[in-house]
Motif scaffolding. Structure first.
Motif, PDB file in Angstrom:
ATOM      1  N   LEU A 102       0.831  -1.201   0.000  1.00  0.00           N
ATOM      2  CA  LEU A 102       0.000   0.000   0.000  1.00  0.00           C
ATOM      3  C   LEU A 102       0.866   1.252   0.000  1.00  0.00           C
ATOM      4  CD1 LEU A 102      -3.241   0.435   0.414  1.00  0.00           C
ATOM      5  CD2 LEU A 102      -2.554   1.193   2.696  1.00  0.00           C
ATOM      6  N   ALA A 103       1.920   1.237   0.817  1.00  0.00           N
ATOM      7  CA  ALA A 103       2.802   2.398   0.944  1.00  0.00           C
ATOM      8  C   ALA A 103       3.518   2.716  -0.363  1.00  0.00           C
ATOM      9  CB  ALA A 103       3.822   2.147   2.055  1.00  0.00           C
ATOM     10  N   LEU A 104       3.919   1.690  -1.087  1.00  0.00           N
ATOM     11  CA  LEU A 104       4.631   1.920  -2.345  1.00  0.00           C
ATOM     12  C   LEU A 104       3.687   2.283  -3.480  1.00  0.00           C
ATOM     13  CD1 LEU A 104       7.321  -0.924  -2.228  1.00  0.00           C
ATOM     14  CD2 LEU A 104       7.649   1.520  -1.840  1.00  0.00           C
ATOM     15  N   PHE A 105       2.563   1.579  -3.575  1.00  0.00           N
ATOM     16  CA  PHE A 105       1.670   1.781  -4.721  1.00  0.00           C
ATOM     17  C   PHE A 105       0.942   3.116  -4.684  1.00  0.00           C
ATOM     18  CE2 PHE A 105       0.655  -2.417  -7.060  1.00  0.00           C
ATOM     19  CZ  PHE A 105       2.008  -2.597  -7.285  1.00  0.00           C
ATOM     20  N   CYS A 106       0.657   3.648  -3.499  1.00  0.00           N
ATOM     21  CA  CYS A 106      -0.009   4.952  -3.457  1.00  0.00           C
ATOM     22  C   CYS A 106       0.913   6.030  -4.020  1.00  0.00           C
ATOM     23  CB  CYS A 106      -0.461   5.303  -2.037  1.00  0.00           C
ATOM     24  SG  CYS A 106       0.856   5.680  -0.864  1.00  0.00           S
ATOM     25  N   MET A 107       2.226   5.821  -3.902  1.00  0.00           N
ATOM     26  CA  MET A 107       3.181   6.772  -4.483  1.00  0.00           C
ATOM     27  C   MET A 107       3.380   6.549  -5.971  1.00  0.00           C
ATOM     28  SD  MET A 107       6.273   7.312  -1.756  1.00  0.00           S
ATOM     29  CE  MET A 107       6.796   5.592  -1.876  1.00  0.00           C
ATOM     30  N   THR A 108       3.667   5.307  -6.363  1.00  0.00           N
ATOM     31  CA  THR A 108       3.947   5.049  -7.778  1.00  0.00           C
ATOM     32  C   THR A 108       2.733   5.346  -8.647  1.00  0.00           C
ATOM     33  OG1 THR A 108       3.373   2.687  -7.522  1.00  0.00           O
ATOM     34  CG2 THR A 108       5.689   3.304  -7.248  1.00  0.00           C
ATOM     35  N   GLY A 109       1.548   5.053  -8.143  1.00  0.00           N
ATOM     36  CA  GLY A 109       0.339   5.373  -8.901  1.00  0.00           C
ATOM     37  C   GLY A 109       0.162   6.864  -9.086  1.00  0.00           C
ATOM     38  N   THR A 110       0.403   7.628  -8.022  1.00  0.00           N
ATOM     39  CA  THR A 110       0.269   9.082  -8.098  1.00  0.00           C
ATOM     40  C   THR A 110       1.303   9.695  -9.023  1.00  0.00           C
ATOM     41  OG1 THR A 110      -0.588   9.133  -5.824  1.00  0.00           O
ATOM     42  CG2 THR A 110       0.213  11.206  -6.739  1.00  0.00           C
ATOM     43  N   VAL A 111       2.546   9.249  -8.884  1.00  0.00           N
ATOM     44  CA  VAL A 111       3.626   9.810  -9.701  1.00  0.00           C
ATOM     45  C   VAL A 111       3.433   9.496 -11.178  1.00  0.00           C
ATOM     46  CG1 VAL A 111       6.101   9.669 -10.168  1.00  0.00           C
ATOM     47  CG2 VAL A 111       5.295   9.834  -7.823  1.00  0.00           C
ATOM     48  N   LYS A 112       3.015   8.278 -11.480  1.00  0.00           N
ATOM     49  CA  LYS A 112       2.803   7.935 -12.885  1.00  0.00           C
ATOM     50  C   LYS A 112       1.682   8.769 -13.485  1.00  0.00           C
ATOM     51  CE  LYS A 112       2.737   4.052 -16.069  1.00  0.00           C
ATOM     52  NZ  LYS A 112       2.836   2.584 -16.202  1.00  0.00           N
ATOM     53  N   ALA A 113       0.632   9.013 -12.706  1.00  0.00           N
ATOM     54  CA  ALA A 113      -0.470   9.860 -13.186  1.00  0.00           C
ATOM     55  C   ALA A 113       0.008  11.295 -13.419  1.00  0.00           C
ATOM     56  CB  ALA A 113      -1.614   9.835 -12.181  1.00  0.00           C
ATOM     57  N   LEU A 114       0.800  11.824 -12.495  1.00  0.00           N
ATOM     58  CA  LEU A 114       1.338  13.177 -12.648  1.00  0.00           C
ATOM     59  C   LEU A 114       2.252  13.265 -13.863  1.00  0.00           C
ATOM     60  CD1 LEU A 114       2.124  13.919  -8.901  1.00  0.00           C
ATOM     61  CD2 LEU A 114       0.497  15.190 -10.307  1.00  0.00           C
ATOM     62  N   ALA A 115       3.072  12.232 -14.060  1.00  0.00           N
ATOM     63  CA  ALA A 115       4.022  12.241 -15.168  1.00  0.00           C
ATOM     64  C   ALA A 115       3.333  12.181 -16.526  1.00  0.00           C
ATOM     65  CB  ALA A 115       4.995  11.073 -15.032  1.00  0.00           C
ATOM     66  N   THR A 116       2.121  11.647 -16.562  1.00  0.00           N
ATOM     67  CA  THR A 116       1.388  11.572 -17.822  1.00  0.00           C
ATOM     68  C   THR A 116       0.493  12.790 -18.045  1.00  0.00           C
ATOM     69  OG1 THR A 116      -0.352  10.263 -16.750  1.00  0.00           O
ATOM     70  CG2 THR A 116       1.396   9.051 -17.880  1.00  0.00           C
ATOM     71  N   GLY A 117       0.568  13.762 -17.135  1.00  0.00           N
ATOM     72  CA  GLY A 117      -0.136  15.021 -17.344  1.00  0.00           C
ATOM     73  C   GLY A 117      -1.439  15.187 -16.601  1.00  0.00           C
ATOM     74  N   LEU A 118      -1.810  14.224 -15.750  1.00  0.00           N
ATOM     75  CA  LEU A 118      -3.035  14.357 -14.971  1.00  0.00           C
ATOM     76  C   LEU A 118      -2.857  15.443 -13.914  1.00  0.00           C
ATOM     77  CD1 LEU A 118      -5.040  12.258 -15.999  1.00  0.00           C
ATOM     78  CD2 LEU A 118      -4.944  11.139 -13.783  1.00  0.00           C
ATOM     79  N   ASN A 119      -3.929  16.146 -13.575  1.00  0.00           N
ATOM     80  CA  ASN A 119      -3.827  17.178 -12.545  1.00  0.00           C
ATOM     81  C   ASN A 119      -3.624  16.527 -11.175  1.00  0.00           C
ATOM     82  OD1 ASN A 119      -6.532  16.985 -10.975  1.00  0.00           O
ATOM     83  ND2 ASN A 119      -7.208  17.050 -13.114  1.00  0.00           N
ATOM     84  N   PRO A 120      -3.110  17.271 -10.206  1.00  0.00           N
ATOM     85  CA  PRO A 120      -2.772  16.687  -8.903  1.00  0.00           C
ATOM     86  C   PRO A 120      -3.938  16.002  -8.197  1.00  0.00           C
ATOM     87  CG  PRO A 120      -1.714  18.814  -9.130  1.00  0.00           C
ATOM     88  CD  PRO A 120      -2.632  18.666 -10.315  1.00  0.00           C
ATOM     89  N   VAL A 121      -5.146  16.588  -8.258  1.00  0.00           N
ATOM     90  CA  VAL A 121      -6.281  15.987  -7.555  1.00  0.00           C
ATOM     91  C   VAL A 121      -6.624  14.636  -8.170  1.00  0.00           C
ATOM     92  CG1 VAL A 121      -8.729  16.226  -6.998  1.00  0.00           C
ATOM     93  CG2 VAL A 121      -7.207  18.213  -6.833  1.00  0.00           C
ATOM     94  N   ALA A 122      -6.717  14.591  -9.485  1.00  0.00           N
ATOM     95  CA  ALA A 122      -7.011  13.332 -10.157  1.00  0.00           C
ATOM     96  C   ALA A 122      -5.895  12.323  -9.941  1.00  0.00           C
ATOM     97  CB  ALA A 122      -7.217  13.572 -11.656  1.00  0.00           C
ATOM     98  N   SER A 123      -4.652  12.800  -9.871  1.00  0.00           N
ATOM     99  CA  SER A 123      -3.519  11.904  -9.650  1.00  0.00           C
ATOM    100  C   SER A 123      -3.577  11.270  -8.274  1.00  0.00           C
ATOM    101  CB  SER A 123      -2.207  12.683  -9.816  1.00  0.00           C
ATOM    102  OG  SER A 123      -2.059  13.155 -11.141  1.00  0.00           O
ATOM    103  N   VAL A 124      -3.994  12.048  -7.273  1.00  0.00           N
ATOM    104  CA  VAL A 124      -4.141  11.499  -5.922  1.00  0.00           C
ATOM    105  C   VAL A 124      -5.204  10.400  -5.917  1.00  0.00           C
ATOM    106  CG1 VAL A 124      -4.947  12.020  -3.581  1.00  0.00           C
ATOM    107  CG2 VAL A 124      -3.311  13.532  -4.707  1.00  0.00           C
ATOM    108  N   LEU A 125      -6.331  10.675  -6.547  1.00  0.00           N
ATOM    109  CA  LEU A 125      -7.400   9.674  -6.594  1.00  0.00           C
ATOM    110  C   LEU A 125      -6.941   8.404  -7.307  1.00  0.00           C
ATOM    111  CD1 LEU A 125     -10.480  11.951  -7.424  1.00  0.00           C
ATOM    112  CD2 LEU A 125      -9.818  10.997  -5.205  1.00  0.00           C
TER     113      LEU A 125
END
Length: 217
Positions: A102-125
């Motif tokens: 859980l600790a690793l995936f909540c970060m990698t999922g968020t970072v990958k979303a941010l890196a692909t251009g998603l806004n921060p709120v959507a990236s957190v979700l």
């Protein structure tokens, strides 16, 4: 120094897959499921969250393009098969491995979303979805009440905290290996403490009270 997801080591994502996969195989062993079922649960929980994330982002899931992603579930299945007889008394291992994933995936999922251009709120979700998605698939497949919906535990909130911290640090330009390690430690500690101390989130409606017969197990 910040790092982009595409340049971050693949082993970080694979490590999260392994931790989750071990939790799946441990659950299979606890429920006396055969070795094929153990591999299935390990694969579902280890790869499920990342597959959901990549599909939402509109890219081919990494699990289908990089054969290395098949190794962690196989390794998890083998380790539990050979070692479970010596650790079966420590059922807390399932929660500990799940918390690490859980600790690793909540970060990698968020970072990958941010890196692909998603806004921060959507990236957190999407980061939270990545973190909890595999565990949801694991529990449903094993006919367990998903931890996500367990009224006697807190599961998604640690992932939300970790994903939010990741997005904030990314936007500020200070998300790096050291800060990522700090976030992972925070999420892991939060999740384990919530489990050990039976922390609970408020119910859906103010004024409702948990009945003594509500077990969440």
């Amino acid at each position: 120094m910040t790092f982009a997801f595409d340049n971050s080591p693949v082993w970080l994502d694979l490590l999260g897959v392994f931790f989750f996969a071990v939790s799946g195989s441990l659950l299979a062993a606890r429920k006396q499921i055969d070795i094929v079922g153990s591999l299935l649960l390990a694969s579902l929980v280890g790869l499920g969250g990342g597959v959901i994330r990549d599909i939402v982002l509109g890219i081919v899931p990494a699990a289908f393009t990089n054969p290395a992603y098949l190794a962690p579930p196989l390794l998890a299945m083998a380790l539990v098969y050979f070692l479970f007889s010596s650790v079966q008394r420590y059922t807390s291992l399932l929660t500990l491995f799940d918390a690490a994933g859980l600790a690793l995936f909540c970060m990698t999922g968020t970072v990958k979303a941010l890196a692909t251009g998603l806004n921060p709120v959507a990236s957190v979700l999407l980061g939270v979805t990545t973190a909890v998605g595999g565990g949801l698939l694991r529990d449903i497949t094993a006919n367990e009440v998903p931890e996500l919906f367990n009224p006697k535990d807190i599961y998604a909130l640690p992932a939300f905290v970790g994903a939010s911290c990741t997005a904030v640090l990314w936007v500020l330009g200070v998300f790096n290996v050291l800060t990522a390690a700090g976030i992972a430690a925070l999420v892991f500690t939060f999740r384990v403490l919530a489990w050990r101390r039976s922390w609970q989130a408020p119910l859906a409606v103010r004024g409702w009270h948990r009945r003594p017969t509500d077990s969440g197990l």
